[in-house]
Design an enzyme around this catalytic site. Structure first.
Site, PDB file in Angstrom:
ATOM      1  CE1 TYR A  28      -3.525   2.738   0.681  1.00  0.00           C
ATOM      2  CE2 TYR A  28      -2.051   3.422   2.453  1.00  0.00           C
ATOM      3  CZ  TYR A  28      -3.134   3.669   1.632  1.00  0.00           C
ATOM      4  OH  TYR A  28      -3.827   4.845   1.769  1.00  0.00           O
ATOM      5  CD  GLU A  29       3.255   2.719   4.750  1.00  0.00           C
ATOM      6  OE1 GLU A  29       4.392   2.198   4.900  1.00  0.00           O
ATOM      7  OE2 GLU A  29       2.644   3.280   5.674  1.00  0.00           O
ATOM      8  N   GLY A  96     -13.976   1.765   6.423  1.00  0.00           N
ATOM      9  CA  GLY A  96     -15.302   2.369   6.452  1.00  0.00           C
ATOM     10  C   GLY A  96     -16.178   1.874   7.589  1.00  0.00           C
ATOM     11  N   GLY A  98     -15.013   2.026  10.844  1.00  0.00           N
ATOM     12  CA  GLY A  98     -14.500   2.641  12.069  1.00  0.00           C
ATOM     13  C   GLY A  98     -13.412   1.838  12.756  1.00  0.00           C
ATOM     14  N   GLY A 100     -10.082   1.641  12.115  1.00  0.00           N
ATOM     15  CA  GLY A 100      -8.885   2.411  12.421  1.00  0.00           C
ATOM     16  C   GLY A 100      -9.064   3.217  13.696  1.00  0.00           C
ATOM     17  CG  ASN A 127      -2.043   7.583   3.632  1.00  0.00           C
ATOM     18  OD1 ASN A 127      -3.195   7.714   3.244  1.00  0.00           O
ATOM     19  ND2 ASN A 127      -1.623   6.510   4.287  1.00  0.00           N
ATOM     20  CE  LYS A 128      -6.999  16.111   0.649  1.00  0.00           C
ATOM     21  NZ  LYS A 128      -7.317  16.504   1.979  1.00  0.00           N
ATOM     22  CE1 TYR A 134      -4.065   7.978  11.675  1.00  0.00           C
ATOM     23  CE2 TYR A 134      -2.389   8.913  10.258  1.00  0.00           C
ATOM     24  CZ  TYR A 134      -3.001   7.816  10.823  1.00  0.00           C
ATOM     25  OH  TYR A 134      -2.547   6.569  10.540  1.00  0.00           O
TER      26      TYR A 134
END
Length: 161
Positions: A28-29, A96, A98, A100, A127-128, A134
């Site tokens: 992903y990164e 989606g 919740g 995280g 990573n917008k 955050y």
């Protein structure tokens, strides 16, 4: 849709799962080429005689969908330990719900139980979606700080001087 989410601390038996999460996060990164961790390395560093970090795993309907790896750091200004979140990852199909936020909530509770003065982490500047998330939970960027790292041959050279 009735979704049941739970979090538990990882055990040595979870090492293959932890490594799979690490590799998926690295993809992903766009950093998969940097992963050198192996099951043997993780067994030693996470569950050996001197464990260097801890891992929690999140389960959605009994399926592992998220993980967080963290360790203690220390604030000289606060005079107290903190929790540093090295990695947090939620599988795309589980986003989606919740998850995280629940993972971070769990870590914040751990930090409070352990009398830590803060919970902190880094985020890649591209990573917008993560940055926006955050901000929504009240995290503040530390824009005045620049991260420095010594690794590989530079670490070898510095250590040999």
């Amino acid at each position: 849709m009735d979704q049941q989410f739970s979090i538990r601390s990882a055990t040595i038996d979870d090492v293959p799962l932890i490594l799979a999460f690490i590799k998926e996060l690295a993809e992903y990164e766009k950093l998969a080429h940097e992963v050198v961790a192996t099951e043997a390395i993780l067994k030693e560093t996470l569950f050996g005689n001197k464990a260097h970090a801890e891992t929690i795993i999140g389960y959605l309907n009994d399926k592992p969908v998220s993980f967080a790896l963290f360790f203690h750091n220390f604030s000289t200004f606060l005079g107290r330990p903190g929790l540093y979140l090295e990695d947090l990852f939620v599988k795309p199909e589980a986003r989606g719900f919740g998850i995280g936020k629940q993972m971070l909530n769990h870590l914040a509770k751990l930090a409070k139980e352990r009398n830590c003065g803060r919970l902190e982490w880094w985020v890649l500047d591209w990573n917008k979606p993560a940055i926006d998330f955050y901000h929504r939970i009240g995290a503040k960027p530390m824009d005045e700080w620049t991260v420095f790292r010594v690794t590989g041959q530079s670490l070898e050279d510095l250590a040999s001087q």
